[in-house]
Design a protein around this motif. Structure first.
Motif, PDB file in Angstrom:
ATOM      1  N   UNK A  38       3.501  28.536  65.116  1.00  0.00           N
ATOM      2  CA  UNK A  38       2.180  28.384  64.495  1.00  0.00           C
ATOM      3  C   UNK A  38       2.215  28.779  63.024  1.00  0.00           C
ATOM      4  N   UNK A  39       2.878  29.885  62.738  1.00  0.00           N
ATOM      5  CA  UNK A  39       2.979  30.331  61.350  1.00  0.00           C
ATOM      6  C   UNK A  39       3.799  29.348  60.514  1.00  0.00           C
ATOM      7  N   UNK A  40       4.912  28.878  61.065  1.00  0.00           N
ATOM      8  CA  UNK A  40       5.746  27.913  60.341  1.00  0.00           C
ATOM      9  C   UNK A  40       5.023  26.601  60.092  1.00  0.00           C
ATOM     10  N   UNK A  41       4.290  26.127  61.091  1.00  0.00           N
ATOM     11  CA  UNK A  41       3.528  24.890  60.927  1.00  0.00           C
ATOM     12  C   UNK A  41       2.449  25.061  59.868  1.00  0.00           C
ATOM     13  N   UNK A  42       1.781  26.208  59.881  1.00  0.00           N
ATOM     14  CA  UNK A  42       0.760  26.464  58.869  1.00  0.00           C
ATOM     15  C   UNK A  42       1.361  26.533  57.468  1.00  0.00           C
ATOM     16  N   UNK A  43       2.597  26.985  57.342  1.00  0.00           N
ATOM     17  CA  UNK A  43       3.244  27.041  56.029  1.00  0.00           C
ATOM     18  C   UNK A  43       3.756  25.675  55.578  1.00  0.00           C
ATOM     19  N   UNK A  44       4.094  24.798  56.513  1.00  0.00           N
ATOM     20  CA  UNK A  44       4.622  23.482  56.166  1.00  0.00           C
ATOM     21  C   UNK A  44       3.520  22.523  55.731  1.00  0.00           C
ATOM     22  N   UNK A  45       2.356  22.620  56.325  1.00  0.00           N
ATOM     23  CA  UNK A  45       1.269  21.660  56.080  1.00  0.00           C
ATOM     24  C   UNK A  45       0.882  21.550  54.605  1.00  0.00           C
ATOM     25  N   UNK A  46       0.757  22.645  53.839  1.00  0.00           N
ATOM     26  CA  UNK A  46       0.387  22.470  52.414  1.00  0.00           C
ATOM     27  C   UNK A  46       1.397  21.664  51.601  1.00  0.00           C
ATOM     28  N   UNK A  47       2.661  21.649  52.003  1.00  0.00           N
ATOM     29  CA  UNK A  47       3.667  20.882  51.282  1.00  0.00           C
ATOM     30  C   UNK A  47       3.555  19.389  51.558  1.00  0.00           C
ATOM     31  N   UNK A  65      -0.498  12.188  59.377  1.00  0.00           N
ATOM     32  CA  UNK A  65       0.886  12.334  58.938  1.00  0.00           C
ATOM     33  C   UNK A  65       1.195  13.769  58.544  1.00  0.00           C
ATOM     34  N   UNK A  66       0.204  14.439  57.998  1.00  0.00           N
ATOM     35  CA  UNK A  66       0.404  15.803  57.518  1.00  0.00           C
ATOM     36  C   UNK A  66       0.552  16.774  58.686  1.00  0.00           C
ATOM     37  N   UNK A  67      -0.253  16.604  59.714  1.00  0.00           N
ATOM     38  CA  UNK A  67      -0.300  17.573  60.802  1.00  0.00           C
ATOM     39  C   UNK A  67       0.571  17.165  61.990  1.00  0.00           C
ATOM     40  N   UNK A  68       0.610  15.892  62.312  1.00  0.00           N
ATOM     41  CA  UNK A  68       1.248  15.457  63.546  1.00  0.00           C
ATOM     42  C   UNK A  68       2.749  15.748  63.589  1.00  0.00           C
ATOM     43  N   UNK A 123       4.605  18.127  66.326  1.00  0.00           N
ATOM     44  CA  UNK A 123       5.568  17.546  67.261  1.00  0.00           C
ATOM     45  C   UNK A 123       6.918  18.244  67.187  1.00  0.00           C
ATOM     46  N   UNK A 124       7.358  18.553  65.994  1.00  0.00           N
ATOM     47  CA  UNK A 124       8.630  19.269  65.845  1.00  0.00           C
ATOM     48  C   UNK A 124       8.546  20.637  66.509  1.00  0.00           C
ATOM     49  N   UNK A 125       7.426  21.314  66.355  1.00  0.00           N
ATOM     50  CA  UNK A 125       7.250  22.610  67.010  1.00  0.00           C
ATOM     51  C   UNK A 125       7.199  22.512  68.516  1.00  0.00           C
ATOM     52  N   UNK A 126       6.484  21.512  69.030  1.00  0.00           N
ATOM     53  CA  UNK A 126       6.354  21.336  70.483  1.00  0.00           C
ATOM     54  C   UNK A 126       7.715  21.004  71.101  1.00  0.00           C
ATOM     55  N   UNK A 127       8.515  20.220  70.429  1.00  0.00           N
ATOM     56  CA  UNK A 127       9.839  19.878  70.943  1.00  0.00           C
ATOM     57  C   UNK A 127      10.834  21.009  70.671  1.00  0.00           C
ATOM     58  N   UNK A 128      10.690  21.669  69.539  1.00  0.00           N
ATOM     59  CA  UNK A 128      11.662  22.677  69.131  1.00  0.00           C
ATOM     60  C   UNK A 128      11.602  23.975  69.902  1.00  0.00           C
ATOM     61  N   UNK A 129      10.415  24.409  70.303  1.00  0.00           N
ATOM     62  CA  UNK A 129      10.300  25.683  71.016  1.00  0.00           C
ATOM     63  C   UNK A 129      11.026  25.643  72.360  1.00  0.00           C
ATOM     64  N   UNK A 130      10.780  24.660  73.210  1.00  0.00           N
ATOM     65  CA  UNK A 130      11.557  24.630  74.463  1.00  0.00           C
ATOM     66  C   UNK A 130      13.071  24.478  74.223  1.00  0.00           C
TER      67      UNK A 130
END
Length: 82
Positions: free
Chosen positions: A4-13, A21-24, A28-35
């Motif tokens: 969640x923190x990483x996604x929140x930091x990536x979105x402004x870039x 495109x900004x959020x999805x 998706x990378x987080x949802x696939x990457x955590x497992x």
């Protein structure tokens, strides 16, 4: 929590694009990457932390803000090459 923190930091870039495109993509990378990371962590039995541990997030936060400013102020408008 790190996802969640990483996604929140990536979105402004990724801001000057469409919201989907900004959020999805980061979500998706987080949802696939955590497992995927958890599956790899289940295989390790004897991991130990080593090295220096710091409690300060000030320097990485300042570096991220500086990088965001470079992206938004310099690279977003474009650079003219003459």
């Amino acid at each position: 929590m790190p996802v969640l923190l990483g996604t929140a930091l990536i979105i402004p870039f990724r801001v000057p694009r469409e919201a989907i495109e900004v959020v999805l993509l980061p979500v998706l990378v987080g949802v696939i990457g955590v497992p995927w990371m958890l599956a790899g962590a289940w295989r390790v039995r004897d991991a130990r932390a080593c090295g220096r541990q710091t409690d300060s997030f000030v320097l990485p936060l300042l570096a991220a803000i500086a990088l965001l400013l470079v992206f938004q102020l310099l690279l977003r408008p474009g650079i003219d090459f003459y």
